[in-house]
Design a protein around this motif. Structure first.
Motif, PDB file in Angstrom:
ATOM      1  N   UNK A   1       0.837  -1.199   0.000  1.00  0.00           N
ATOM      2  CA  UNK A   1       0.000   0.000   0.000  1.00  0.00           C
ATOM      3  C   UNK A   1       0.876   1.256   0.000  1.00  0.00           C
ATOM      4  N   UNK A   2       0.443   2.285  -0.742  1.00  0.00           N
ATOM      5  CA  UNK A   2       1.137   3.578  -0.875  1.00  0.00           C
ATOM      6  C   UNK A   2       2.318   3.544  -1.838  1.00  0.00           C
TER       7      UNK A   2
ATOM      8  N   UNK B   1      -0.966   3.894  -5.775  1.00  0.00           N
ATOM      9  CA  UNK B   1      -1.905   2.947  -5.188  1.00  0.00           C
ATOM     10  C   UNK B   1      -2.811   3.586  -4.134  1.00  0.00           C
ATOM     11  N   UNK B   2      -2.360   4.689  -3.537  1.00  0.00           N
ATOM     12  CA  UNK B   2      -3.205   5.336  -2.520  1.00  0.00           C
ATOM     13  C   UNK B   2      -4.395   6.073  -3.133  1.00  0.00           C
ATOM     14  N   UNK B   3      -4.478   6.102  -4.477  1.00  0.00           N
ATOM     15  CA  UNK B   3      -5.606   6.732  -5.151  1.00  0.00           C
ATOM     16  C   UNK B   3      -6.652   5.715  -5.608  1.00  0.00           C
ATOM     17  N   UNK B   4      -6.442   4.427  -5.268  1.00  0.00           N
ATOM     18  CA  UNK B   4      -7.395   3.383  -5.658  1.00  0.00           C
ATOM     19  C   UNK B   4      -8.407   3.129  -4.559  1.00  0.00           C
TER      20      UNK B   4
ATOM     21  N   UNK C   1      -1.948  -5.160  -4.668  1.00  0.00           N
ATOM     22  CA  UNK C   1      -1.057  -5.456  -3.546  1.00  0.00           C
ATOM     23  C   UNK C   1      -0.425  -6.830  -3.729  1.00  0.00           C
ATOM     24  N   UNK C   2       0.879  -6.941  -3.446  1.00  0.00           N
ATOM     25  CA  UNK C   2       1.591  -8.211  -3.572  1.00  0.00           C
ATOM     26  C   UNK C   2       1.960  -8.575  -4.991  1.00  0.00           C
TER      27      UNK C   2
ATOM     28  N   UNK D   1       8.327  -1.151  -9.439  1.00  0.00           N
ATOM     29  CA  UNK D   1       7.641  -0.765  -8.208  1.00  0.00           C
ATOM     30  C   UNK D   1       8.486   0.296  -7.506  1.00  0.00           C
ATOM     31  N   UNK D   2       7.877   1.455  -7.258  1.00  0.00           N
ATOM     32  CA  UNK D   2       8.607   2.558  -6.619  1.00  0.00           C
ATOM     33  C   UNK D   2       8.020   2.815  -5.231  1.00  0.00           C
ATOM     34  N   UNK D   3       8.925   2.890  -4.258  1.00  0.00           N
ATOM     35  CA  UNK D   3       8.492   3.122  -2.876  1.00  0.00           C
ATOM     36  C   UNK D   3       9.404   4.160  -2.233  1.00  0.00           C
TER      37      UNK D   3
END
Length: 442
Positions: A164-165, A187-190, A199-200, A244-246
């Motif tokens: 998430x995020x 993802x925080x806009x879904x 997720x995952x 994937x960017x975090x």
């Protein structure tokens, strides 16, 4: 010369100006003589051409120029002497001027339509529907600001599995092949149900979904695409993950304190939070000050209904902005314009009655304050004071001196508002940030 005023309406009038030969002939002859001294006409030595020939060549243009000079000065002087407040600029009536025979006529008549307000009575004893709000911050706003800072100064990573995020970078494609775009999906806009699908996931995974239903906010804004493209994102789509960017949040330590506020400005977590709260409070107080003053101006305008010459003003606005605004544009924006005009008239009247003036020193200080804010917001604060005189001079001399006059007006309006605040009964009210945001929206 004869000037007459015909008030054919409560707020409109016709100014008639009659010019006789005695009003202009002496100056016209003097100018033609000067032309003759400087003329270089074929067949004559420089400056030796006959006066009659020079007059025949240049007399009409000199006459037109002199008449226009007389009209401009006499009209302005006449209007300054009147008790009423002239609005906009006089509009010349073309019917008379189009039929002028400049070669034969000795007397000329010109008509100008003007709009005005007869008298402006300001009543500061009345009750105004306005409050002086003060915003109180809660821990929520401070914590949100802290979270943003930790994310802003955090470290970017590329994990194997999404959480998430995260931001997923990849290819968005319509099932029917009508649309394809490589973009970043936050993802925080879904919405909750759609989020579970993302997720995952890992690189090269493919997720099926309907963007128009899955994304909570504005599609164009969230995905950083055009509105035209956003309208196409309805139906069956797939998203193929490329990366994937975090962002790993920065730790609350001295390194972060120094990055945010500069070396040795903050030395503990408590000081850091207090500094954040202080800056947030200052920013909100600036916003609420502007809001309070706009409310005060709106209330003053609502309680002082001036009889404005609407037809004249609309005509003048179209003429003054020829090519920029149509009649339809003026009609649409006219309520906003009249509100601003009414406030300007009220402000000037309050200043006049109470001897409120904007001094040159006030303009300098207000301009410096504006420049400091602009430079600080653009990250150029370090260059501020050492180059302040240059920034100040460039701004105030720019736009053909209009910048200076705008600042002069702004300073006077501020002084007028301060005066009004001390004269009228305004209730104080403390409100939460959420309540203030609601007021702004409404």
């Amino acid at each position: 010369m004869e000037i007459t005023l015909d008030k054919h309406a409560a707020n409109e009038a016709l100014v008639k100006i009659k010019i006789n030969e005695a009003d202009y002939q002496q100056k016209v002859d003097a100018k033609i003589k000067d032309y003759a001294k400087k003329s270089n006409i074929k067949g004559f030595r420089p400056g030796k051409a006959p006066f009659a020939m020079v007059k025949n060549l240049y007399g009409t243009s000199v006459l037109v120029e002199e008449i226009n000079n007389i009209l401009s000065k006499s009209l302005n002087d006449y209007l300054k002497e009147q008790d009423f407040e002239v609005l906009g600029d006089p509009i010349p009536q073309d019917a008379e001027s189009e039929n002028i025979d400049w070669k034969k006529q000795k007397e000329f008549e010109f008509d100008y339509k003007i709009g005005f307000v007869e008298k402006i009575d300001v009543n500061l004893e009345q009750k105004l529907n306005v409050k002086n709000y003060q915003v109180e911050l809660s821990d929520k706003e401070v914590n949100e600001a802290l979270d943003n800072i930790k994310k802003q100064y955090g470290k970017m990573t590329n994990p194997e599995v999404s959480e998430e995020n995260d931001f997923l970078y990849g290819d968005l494609k319509a099932a029917d092949g009508s649309y394809e775009e490589t973009l970043s999906l936050p993802l925080n806009e879904l919405d909750g149900r759609s989020l579970k699908k993302f997720l995952g996931v890992k690189k090269e995974d493919v997720i099926s979904f309907d963007p128009s239903k899955a994304i909570k906010g504005d599609l164009a804004e969230v995905l950083n695409i055009s509105k035209e493209d956003a309208e196409k994102l309805s139906g069956d789509f797939t998203f193929t993950v490329q990366n994937i960017n975090r962002t790993e949040e920065a730790e609350l330590n001295q390194e972060l304190f120094d990055k945010v506020f500069g070396p040795d400005q903050v030395s503990s977590e408590e000081e850091f939070l207090e500094k954040i709260k202080s800056i947030l409070t200052e920013n909100y107080q600036k916003e609420v000050k502007v809001f309070n003053e706009e409310q005060l101006k709106d209330s003053l305008v609502a309680n002082h209904e001036l009889d404005l010459p609407e037809a004249f003003l609309k005509d003048w606005l179209v003429r003054a902005n020829e090519g920029k605004f149509s009649k339809e544009d003026v009609e649409k924006e006219f309520p906003t314009y009249t509100k601003q005009l009414t406030w300007s008239l009220l402000s000037n009247q309050i200043a006049k009655e109470n001897e409120i003036k904007a001094e040159h020193e006030d303009v300098i200080e207000k301009t410096k304050e504006m420049i400091r804010e602009q430079l600080a917001s653009s990250g150029m604060g370090s260059q501020m004071e050492e180059n302040m005189d240059m920034f100040l001079q460039n701004y105030l001399q720019g736009n053909e001196g209009k910048n200076y006059m705008q600042m002069l007006t702004a300073v006077q309006n501020e002084k007028v508002l301060d005066f009004v605040k001390n004269k009228v009964d305004i209730k104080e009210e403390k409100i939460a940030v959420e309540k203030f945001k609601e007021l702004l929206e409404n």
